[in-house]
Scaffold this motif. Structure first.
Motif, PDB file in Angstrom:
ATOM      1  N   TYR A  58       0.829  -1.205   0.000  1.00 25.10           N
ATOM      2  CA  TYR A  58       0.000   0.000   0.000  1.00 25.10           C
ATOM      3  C   TYR A  58       0.866   1.258   0.000  1.00 25.10           C
ATOM      4  O   TYR A  58       0.612   2.208  -0.758  1.00 25.10           O
ATOM      5  N   PHE A  59       1.890   1.283   0.850  1.00 25.30           N
ATOM      6  CA  PHE A  59       2.712   2.488   0.972  1.00 25.30           C
ATOM      7  C   PHE A  59       3.786   2.588  -0.109  1.00 25.30           C
ATOM      8  O   PHE A  59       4.347   3.660  -0.314  1.00 25.30           O
ATOM      9  N   GLU A  60       4.077   1.473  -0.786  1.00 25.38           N
ATOM     10  CA  GLU A  60       5.064   1.491  -1.860  1.00 25.38           C
ATOM     11  C   GLU A  60       4.388   1.232  -3.200  1.00 25.38           C
ATOM     12  O   GLU A  60       4.906   0.523  -4.055  1.00 25.38           O
ATOM     13  N   VAL A  61       3.216   1.809  -3.369  1.00 26.36           N
ATOM     14  CA  VAL A  61       2.416   1.556  -4.566  1.00 26.36           C
ATOM     15  C   VAL A  61       3.119   2.021  -5.835  1.00 26.36           C
ATOM     16  O   VAL A  61       2.886   1.486  -6.917  1.00 26.36           O
ATOM     17  N   ASP A  62       3.993   3.007  -5.720  1.00 28.02           N
ATOM     18  CA  ASP A  62       4.691   3.514  -6.899  1.00 28.02           C
ATOM     19  C   ASP A  62       5.824   2.589  -7.342  1.00 28.02           C
ATOM     20  O   ASP A  62       6.295   2.691  -8.471  1.00 28.02           O
ATOM     21  N   LYS A  63       6.275   1.744  -6.435  1.00 28.84           N
ATOM     22  CA  LYS A  63       7.370   0.832  -6.776  1.00 28.84           C
ATOM     23  C   LYS A  63       6.834  -0.399  -7.501  1.00 28.84           C
ATOM     24  O   LYS A  63       5.681  -0.798  -7.331  1.00 28.84           O
ATOM     25  N   LYS A  64       7.698  -0.996  -8.289  1.00 26.86           N
ATOM     26  CA  LYS A  64       7.306  -2.184  -9.037  1.00 26.86           C
ATOM     27  C   LYS A  64       7.129  -3.356  -8.083  1.00 26.86           C
ATOM     28  O   LYS A  64       8.027  -3.703  -7.320  1.00 26.86           O
ATOM     29  N   GLN A  65       5.963  -3.966  -8.114  1.00 19.45           N
ATOM     30  CA  GLN A  65       5.667  -5.088  -7.228  1.00 19.45           C
ATOM     31  C   GLN A  65       5.946  -6.409  -7.952  1.00 19.45           C
ATOM     32  O   GLN A  65       5.805  -6.513  -9.159  1.00 19.45           O
ATOM     33  N   ALA A  66       6.328  -7.402  -7.181  1.00 19.04           N
ATOM     34  CA  ALA A  66       6.571  -8.728  -7.753  1.00 19.04           C
ATOM     35  C   ALA A  66       5.264  -9.336  -8.239  1.00 19.04           C
ATOM     36  O   ALA A  66       4.216  -9.205  -7.597  1.00 19.04           O
ATOM     37  N   ALA A  67       5.328  -9.984  -9.385  1.00 19.68           N
ATOM     38  CA  ALA A  67       4.143 -10.644  -9.930  1.00 19.68           C
ATOM     39  C   ALA A  67       3.832 -11.907  -9.127  1.00 19.68           C
ATOM     40  O   ALA A  67       4.742 -12.643  -8.729  1.00 19.68           O
ATOM     41  N   ILE A  68       2.565 -12.145  -8.884  1.00 16.17           N
ATOM     42  CA  ILE A  68       2.157 -13.337  -8.135  1.00 16.17           C
ATOM     43  C   ILE A  68       2.229 -14.544  -9.052  1.00 16.17           C
ATOM     44  O   ILE A  68       1.645 -14.559 -10.138  1.00 16.17           O
ATOM     45  N   TRP A  73      -1.390 -18.702  -7.056  1.00 13.99           N
ATOM     46  CA  TRP A  73      -2.828 -18.592  -7.339  1.00 13.99           C
ATOM     47  C   TRP A  73      -3.504 -19.958  -7.233  1.00 13.99           C
ATOM     48  O   TRP A  73      -4.635 -20.067  -6.742  1.00 13.99           O
ATOM     49  N   LEU A  74      -2.838 -21.000  -7.698  1.00 14.54           N
ATOM     50  CA  LEU A  74      -3.411 -22.355  -7.621  1.00 14.54           C
ATOM     51  C   LEU A  74      -3.696 -22.740  -6.177  1.00 14.54           C
ATOM     52  O   LEU A  74      -4.803 -23.217  -5.851  1.00 14.54           O
ATOM     53  N   PHE A 119       2.443 -17.164  -0.690  1.00 12.10           N
ATOM     54  CA  PHE A 119       2.179 -15.803  -1.161  1.00 12.10           C
ATOM     55  C   PHE A 119       3.156 -14.817  -0.531  1.00 12.10           C
ATOM     56  O   PHE A 119       3.711 -13.939  -1.210  1.00 12.10           O
ATOM     57  N   ILE A 120       3.378 -14.947   0.776  1.00 17.71           N
ATOM     58  CA  ILE A 120       4.291 -14.046   1.484  1.00 17.71           C
ATOM     59  C   ILE A 120       5.693 -14.144   0.898  1.00 17.71           C
ATOM     60  O   ILE A 120       6.338 -13.130   0.603  1.00 17.71           O
ATOM     61  N   PHE A 418       8.355 -20.862  -6.251  1.00 25.15           N
ATOM     62  CA  PHE A 418       7.332 -20.310  -7.151  1.00 25.15           C
ATOM     63  C   PHE A 418       7.757 -18.947  -7.682  1.00 25.15           C
ATOM     64  O   PHE A 418       7.475 -18.595  -8.828  1.00 25.15           O
ATOM     65  N   LYS A 419       8.448 -18.195  -6.827  1.00 25.95           N
ATOM     66  CA  LYS A 419       8.921 -16.869  -7.212  1.00 25.95           C
ATOM     67  C   LYS A 419      10.063 -16.938  -8.213  1.00 25.95           C
ATOM     68  O   LYS A 419      10.288 -16.001  -8.988  1.00 25.95           O
ATOM     69  N   GLY A 420      10.796 -18.046  -8.199  1.00 25.05           N
ATOM     70  CA  GLY A 420      11.922 -18.211  -9.117  1.00 25.05           C
ATOM     71  C   GLY A 420      13.259 -17.946  -8.483  1.00 25.05           C
ATOM     72  O   GLY A 420      14.277 -17.876  -9.173  1.00 25.05           O
TER      73      GLY A 420
END
Length: 452
Positions: A58-68, A73-74, A119-120, A418-420
């Motif tokens: 929320y507070f770092e919304v301008d930064k690029k977030q990691a794709a889930i 999702w599964l 997810f975390i 999962f993140k790689g």
């Protein structure tokens, strides 16, 4: 400061607040157990990390977030299906709003963590070495606890110390809040240890999980002491399934990344036909060994089989699709134990029906294949493959949902794969790159000399 000096690497500092919480949650396992707060800590830490991740996003919304990851999702969808099955079963059996809310909180402390921790790990910065070192610290603490508690046992001092007052918040049973140095096996009268877990077979499960982590430790001295702690945990827990799985893990860690190697495929070409030709005697030997192991504790085997039979009969006759919604105590013949306990699949069929069983089987099967493919090029995925193998094996002996507050480091590890993380710089890839460079050099300069 929380064994800060034991952090791996030269820089003894955390790269994120989430990494600090993970480290603290792990190295404080025994202090939390000895104060009767481990069940609360293990159940809450996932949601605490989740809140931290959401706040950071929320507070770092301008930064690029990691794709889930699609794998995250599964698991998320599968665990939400578990919740849907729970709610529908409560509605079908008219269990009321109160029980539905209580069961939903139970879902948050159990099945939800199987999706929450991956997810975390998918969203935060955390070093794999920190998880490994923290687990090694727990294993070494286990070795110390084993020595101290064994002295208590030899001195015939009381095994159960006290029951935590936190039991008033509710939970699966008193064993989750009981601080105990050792227990007594009712069948043999000898001591049996459960360490920081709610019962002894769960300690065997955690010994197998921790072994996979401890084998990855780079510091040889720490690795040796940690593995010794895993052995102590396994042997004193007297878990029959744990001993078999524990021994299986050593060759699996060594060979799980060799499916692309020609020599390994050649070896399989000889071994598989030999096993098929000798299938009947090998099968008879395995079944005879299995029966011999079961007869070591006939009372436990009888109760487990009776619980399985009751769960299957009532599932088929009463609630095949959505299940019964809640756990029920069995009759006196099974010593009032919960129906479907000691087995993830029977428990799922009874409580959440065929829908719940499929919601666990599908992501586990897909994840196992995913890890198998990834493990050929990634040491991180190889570790995850071994962990998932332990989960699948133990799903036939333990209830995975109820122990998620203990094995959550493995769930974090799944999220890293999962993140790689680790795919581009692993010992496996480095070794193959060196071999490929060597082969290319031989092809260009067959005599070992340049043509210039």
């Amino acid at each position: 400061m929380l064994f800060l000096s034991a952090l791996p690497g030269e820089k003894k500092e955390f790269i994120s607040s989430e990494e600090f919480v993970v480290w603290a949650g792990l190295v404080l396992t025994y202090p939390a157990f000895l104060t009767g707060t481990l069940y609360v800590l293990g159940s809450v830490i996932g949601w605490l990390l989740f809140a931290m991740v959401i706040t950071r996003m929320y507070f770092e919304v301008d930064k690029k977030q990691a794709a889930i990851s699609p794998m995250v999702w599964l698991w998320t969808i599968a665990m939400l299906v578990m919740l849907v099955a729970l709610i529908i079963a409560h509605f079908n059996w008219s269990l009321g709003i109160g029980k539905t809310i209580k069961s939903s909180i139970g879902w948050m402390k159990g099945w939800a963590l199987l999706a929450l921790f991956p997810f975390i790990a998918n969203m935060i910065q955390i070093r794999k070495e920190v998880i490994i070192r923290a687990v090694c610290i727990i294993a070494i603490q286990t070795l110390i606890f084993a020595v101290v508690s064994f002295i208590f046992y030899l001195g015939r001092l009381p095994g159960d110390i006290f029951l935590s007052p936190l039991k008033v918040i509710g939970g699966p049973g008193e064993s989750f809040f009981m601080v105990s140095f050792y227990g007594i096996n009712p069948e043999t009268g000898a001591g049996r240890w459960r360490f920081f877990t709610p019962w002894a077979p769960a300690a065997g499960f955690m010994a197998c999980v921790y072994l996979v982590f401890c084998l990855q430790e780079q510091n040889a001295r720490i690795r040796r002491w940690a593995i010794a702690g895993c052995w102590a945990m396994l042997l004193l827990s007297q878990s029959r399934a744990g001993i078999a799985i524990f021994i299986m893990l050593f060759p699996m860690v060594m060979f799980s990344d060799k499916f692309k190697e020609p020599w390994f495929l050649l070896m399989l070409g000889f071994v598989v036909p030999a096993v098929l030709l000798l299938g009947e005697p090998v099968y008879n030997w395995i079944m005879d060994s299995y029966e011999a192991i079961k007869q070591q504790r006939p009372g436990s085997t009888r109760v487990r089989q009776a619980l399985a039979n009751i769960a299957m009969q009532r599932w088929e006759a009463e609630a095949p699709i959505w299940g019964h919604g809640i756990v029920e105590r069995g009759p006196k013949i099974v010593e009032r134990m919960p129906i479907g306990s000691h087995h993830s699949w029977y428990g799922l069929l009874f409580v959440k029906g065929i829908v719940g069983a499929i919601a666990l089987a599908v992501p586990m099967a897909i994840t196992m294949v995913y890890f198998l493919v990834k493990s050929q090029d990634s040491k991180t995925a190889q570790t995850a493959l071994c962990l998932m193998t332990v989960f699948i094996c133990y799903s036939f002996f333990e209830n995975l949902e109820i122990l998620s507050f203990l094995y959550w480091p493995a769930l974090l590890w799944f999220g890293l794969v999962f993140k790689g993380d680790g795919e581009d710089d692993t010992p496996i890839r480095k070794k193959r790159r060196r071999r490929n460079r060597s082969n290319n050099a031989i092809e260009r300069f067959p005599n070992g000399r340049s043509f210039n």
